[in-house]
Write a protein that holds these residues in place. Structure first.
Motif, PDB file in Angstrom:
ATOM      1  N   ASP A 149       9.788  18.687   9.309  1.00 30.56           N
ATOM      2  CA  ASP A 149       8.995  17.850   8.488  1.00 30.56           C
ATOM      3  C   ASP A 149       9.531  17.542   7.371  1.00 30.56           C
ATOM      4  O   ASP A 149      10.613  17.809   6.842  1.00 30.56           O
ATOM      5  CB  ASP A 149       7.598  18.278   8.509  1.00 30.56           C
ATOM      6  N   LEU A 150       9.154  16.569   7.011  1.00 34.76           N
ATOM      7  CA  LEU A 150       9.301  15.630   5.661  1.00 34.76           C
ATOM      8  C   LEU A 150       8.304  15.445   4.662  1.00 34.76           C
ATOM      9  O   LEU A 150       7.136  15.109   5.056  1.00 34.76           O
ATOM     10  CB  LEU A 150       9.939  14.124   6.040  1.00 34.76           C
ATOM     11  N   THR A 151       8.422  15.596   3.326  1.00 34.64           N
ATOM     12  CA  THR A 151       7.329  15.610   2.317  1.00 34.64           C
ATOM     13  C   THR A 151       7.811  14.203   1.443  1.00 34.64           C
ATOM     14  O   THR A 151       8.996  14.431   0.842  1.00 34.64           O
ATOM     15  CB  THR A 151       7.218  16.787   1.457  1.00 34.64           C
ATOM     16  N   LEU A 152       7.133  13.327   1.231  1.00 30.44           N
ATOM     17  CA  LEU A 152       7.684  12.072   0.186  1.00 30.44           C
ATOM     18  C   LEU A 152       6.718  12.233  -1.096  1.00 30.44           C
ATOM     19  O   LEU A 152       5.512  12.238  -1.006  1.00 30.44           O
ATOM     20  CB  LEU A 152       6.919  10.839   0.934  1.00 30.44           C
ATOM     21  N   GLU A 153       7.544  12.280  -1.975  1.00 28.64           N
ATOM     22  CA  GLU A 153       7.055  12.615  -3.461  1.00 28.64           C
ATOM     23  C   GLU A 153       7.023  10.858  -3.899  1.00 28.64           C
ATOM     24  O   GLU A 153       8.169  10.286  -3.460  1.00 28.64           O
ATOM     25  CB  GLU A 153       7.970  13.417  -4.359  1.00 28.64           C
ATOM     26  N   HIS A 154       6.437  10.423  -4.794  1.00 32.24           N
ATOM     27  CA  HIS A 154       6.455   9.105  -5.594  1.00 32.24           C
ATOM     28  C   HIS A 154       5.863   9.200  -6.757  1.00 32.24           C
ATOM     29  O   HIS A 154       5.508  10.151  -7.398  1.00 32.24           O
ATOM     30  CB  HIS A 154       5.772   8.058  -4.831  1.00 32.24           C
ATOM     31  N   TYR A 155       6.426   8.105  -7.609  1.00 34.46           N
ATOM     32  CA  TYR A 155       5.926   8.098  -8.930  1.00 34.46           C
ATOM     33  C   TYR A 155       4.775   6.887  -9.069  1.00 34.46           C
ATOM     34  O   TYR A 155       4.918   5.624  -8.921  1.00 34.46           O
ATOM     35  CB  TYR A 155       7.207   7.382  -9.721  1.00 34.46           C
ATOM     36  N   PRO A 156       3.609   7.491  -9.086  1.00 35.42           N
ATOM     37  CA  PRO A 156       2.362   6.774  -8.780  1.00 35.42           C
ATOM     38  C   PRO A 156       2.607   5.485 -10.066  1.00 35.42           C
ATOM     39  O   PRO A 156       2.840   6.166 -11.011  1.00 35.42           O
ATOM     40  CB  PRO A 156       1.162   7.529  -9.102  1.00 35.42           C
ATOM     41  N   ARG A 201       0.926  -0.927   0.007  1.00 27.11           N
ATOM     42  CA  ARG A 201       0.152  -0.113  -0.015  1.00 27.11           C
ATOM     43  C   ARG A 201       0.841   1.132  -0.034  1.00 27.11           C
ATOM     44  O   ARG A 201       1.793   1.162   0.640  1.00 27.11           O
ATOM     45  CB  ARG A 201      -0.951   0.024   1.122  1.00 27.11           C
ATOM     46  N   VAL A 202       0.527   2.331  -0.814  1.00 26.05           N
ATOM     47  CA  VAL A 202       1.124   3.534  -1.088  1.00 26.05           C
ATOM     48  C   VAL A 202       0.094   4.308  -0.494  1.00 26.05           C
ATOM     49  O   VAL A 202      -0.985   4.672  -1.208  1.00 26.05           O
ATOM     50  CB  VAL A 202       1.744   3.787  -2.173  1.00 26.05           C
ATOM     51  N   ARG A 251       4.037   5.745   3.297  1.00 26.44           N
ATOM     52  CA  ARG A 251       3.336   6.647   3.035  1.00 26.44           C
ATOM     53  C   ARG A 251       3.919   7.884   2.166  1.00 26.44           C
ATOM     54  O   ARG A 251       5.158   7.787   1.976  1.00 26.44           O
ATOM     55  CB  ARG A 251       3.034   7.561   4.513  1.00 26.44           C
ATOM     56  N   VAL A 252       2.953   8.665   1.715  1.00 27.36           N
ATOM     57  CA  VAL A 252       3.472   9.818   0.684  1.00 27.36           C
ATOM     58  C   VAL A 252       2.962  11.289   1.332  1.00 27.36           C
ATOM     59  O   VAL A 252       1.979  10.957   1.912  1.00 27.36           O
ATOM     60  CB  VAL A 252       3.178   9.477  -0.818  1.00 27.36           C
ATOM     61  N   GLY A 253       3.441  12.559   0.907  1.00 28.84           N
ATOM     62  CA  GLY A 253       2.813  13.643   1.312  1.00 28.84           C
ATOM     63  C   GLY A 253       3.600  14.028   2.478  1.00 28.84           C
ATOM     64  O   GLY A 253       4.925  13.619   2.653  1.00 28.84           O
ATOM     65  N   THR A 254       3.206  15.008   3.427  1.00 23.13           N
ATOM     66  CA  THR A 254       3.854  15.506   4.361  1.00 23.13           C
ATOM     67  C   THR A 254       3.666  15.102   5.613  1.00 23.13           C
ATOM     68  O   THR A 254       2.556  14.770   6.065  1.00 23.13           O
ATOM     69  CB  THR A 254       3.847  17.040   4.423  1.00 23.13           C
ATOM     70  N   MET A 255       4.886  14.604   6.465  1.00 25.81           N
ATOM     71  CA  MET A 255       4.909  13.944   7.695  1.00 25.81           C
ATOM     72  C   MET A 255       5.728  14.859   8.796  1.00 25.81           C
ATOM     73  O   MET A 255       6.829  15.298   8.539  1.00 25.81           O
ATOM     74  CB  MET A 255       5.539  12.512   7.548  1.00 25.81           C
ATOM     75  N   ALA A 256       5.073  15.016  10.073  1.00 22.98           N
ATOM     76  CA  ALA A 256       5.760  15.832  10.835  1.00 22.98           C
ATOM     77  C   ALA A 256       6.873  14.849  11.498  1.00 22.98           C
ATOM     78  O   ALA A 256       6.848  13.821  11.418  1.00 22.98           O
ATOM     79  CB  ALA A 256       4.766  16.346  12.075  1.00 22.98           C
ATOM     80  N   LEU A 257       7.816  15.627  12.273  1.00 22.71           N
ATOM     81  CA  LEU A 257       8.749  14.863  13.176  1.00 22.71           C
ATOM     82  C   LEU A 257       8.165  13.822  13.818  1.00 22.71           C
ATOM     83  O   LEU A 257       7.032  14.092  14.765  1.00 22.71           O
ATOM     84  CB  LEU A 257       9.231  16.068  14.012  1.00 22.71           C
ATOM     85  N   LYS A 276      14.229   0.935  -0.223  1.00 22.25           N
ATOM     86  CA  LYS A 276      15.246   2.359  -0.036  1.00 22.25           C
ATOM     87  C   LYS A 276      16.045   2.609  -1.363  1.00 22.25           C
ATOM     88  O   LYS A 276      16.382   3.858  -1.425  1.00 22.25           O
ATOM     89  CB  LYS A 276      16.082   2.312   1.059  1.00 22.25           C
ATOM     90  N   THR A 277      16.408   1.565  -1.953  1.00 25.04           N
ATOM     91  CA  THR A 277      17.268   1.910  -3.177  1.00 25.04           C
ATOM     92  C   THR A 277      16.579   1.793  -4.629  1.00 25.04           C
ATOM     93  O   THR A 277      17.384   1.965  -5.430  1.00 25.04           O
ATOM     94  CB  THR A 277      18.659   1.009  -3.061  1.00 25.04           C
ATOM     95  N   LYS A 278      15.322   1.269  -4.313  1.00 27.07           N
ATOM     96  CA  LYS A 278      14.777   0.675  -5.747  1.00 27.07           C
ATOM     97  C   LYS A 278      13.472   1.474  -5.907  1.00 27.07           C
ATOM     98  O   LYS A 278      13.093   1.877  -7.020  1.00 27.07           O
ATOM     99  CB  LYS A 278      14.593  -0.772  -6.145  1.00 27.07           C
ATOM    100  N   ALA A 279      12.548   1.619  -5.065  1.00 21.89           N
ATOM    101  CA  ALA A 279      11.460   2.186  -4.975  1.00 21.89           C
ATOM    102  C   ALA A 279      11.414   3.726  -5.406  1.00 21.89           C
ATOM    103  O   ALA A 279      12.208   4.342  -4.518  1.00 21.89           O
ATOM    104  CB  ALA A 279      10.536   1.893  -3.885  1.00 21.89           C
TER     105      ALA A 279
END
Lengths: 83, 157
Positions: free
Chosen positions: B50-57, B8-9, B85-91, B120-123
């Protein structure tokens, strides 16, 4: 038509998330497509000639000599940092 | 039908007890190994807010499915759950969950570590960190690449 996608820092630096180009002799491989897009301007040349740039063709990680055909989706992005 | 693999993403947070309950349903399993990755306060000496995760749907899900298939080909694992998870995440928030079950612990430990190393290295996920100095894209780490490469030389159990 070839659908081109950019992600993360590459997308941000280019100010472009996606574009489409007509398939031609200049788009027959991932490397050729990159070279053609790099002629856009100085900024695109700098971003797209980075030796860290990665390419995926139809959502599969690919080598630069990967063939590209009409209808393909080609994505350019920096090394991944998930997890 | 029992669901053996789940990938799940999602933007919403996940609940570890719920995921654990899903993993422990099969009495043939003697081992359950889970890993949770969180947003850390410092990265390379810089404070992170905070951290924002972008991905390639599309590609992301496909790669995660492939990594799970690869893990199954190496170890006799039963249930596998991968959530990112994707999007913005707090500390302090949760980013990623890996859960693996097996009859015995060694396969479950190895497969869990393999899954996070390969993820961590492929997705195709990218982290954008925010801190006092503004936002910056996280650089890929050689250590992560080395960790994934080590699995090429390790035999399965």
């Amino acid at each position: 038509m070839i659908n081109v996608l950019f992600f993360a820092q590459v997308r941000e630096l280019l100010g472009t998330a996606k574009l489409s180009v007509d398939a031609s002799e200049q788009t027959q491989t991932a490397e050729a497509l990159r070279a053609m897009l790099a002629t856009t301007d100085e900024k695109w040349a700098k971003v797209l000639t980075s030796d860290k740039l990665l390419v995926a063709v139809n959502q599969t990680m690919s080598q630069w000599d990967a063939p590209i055909k009409d209808g393909d989706e080609v994505a350019f992005f920096p090394p991944v940092t998930g997890g | 039908m029992r669901l053996l693999s789940a990938v799940r993403v999602q933007e919403v947070d996940f609940n570890v007890p719920d995921e654990y309950q899903q993993l422990i349903q099969d009495d043939s399993d003697g081992a359950v190994v889970t890993f949770v990755g969180k947003v850390r306060d410092f990265n390379d000496g810089t404070a992170v807010t905070d951290l924002t995760l972008e991905h390639y749907p599309g590609m992301t899900e496909a790669i995660l499915e492939q990594i799970v298939v690869e893990a199954r080909s190496r170890w006799p694992v039963n249930k596998v759950t991968v959530i990112h998870r994707v999007g913005t995440m707090a500390l302090g928030e949760q980013i990623v969950f890996i859960g693996v079950t097996s009859a015995h612990r060694k396969a479950a430990f190895a497969a869990c570590e393999f899954l996070i190393d390969f993820l961590k290295t492929k997705a195709p996920f990218w982290k954008l960190e925010a801190g006092a100095q503004g936002q910056s894209w996280v650089e890929a780490k050689d250590a992560d690449e080395q960790a994934a490469k080590l699995w090429q030389h390790k035999d399965s159990l």
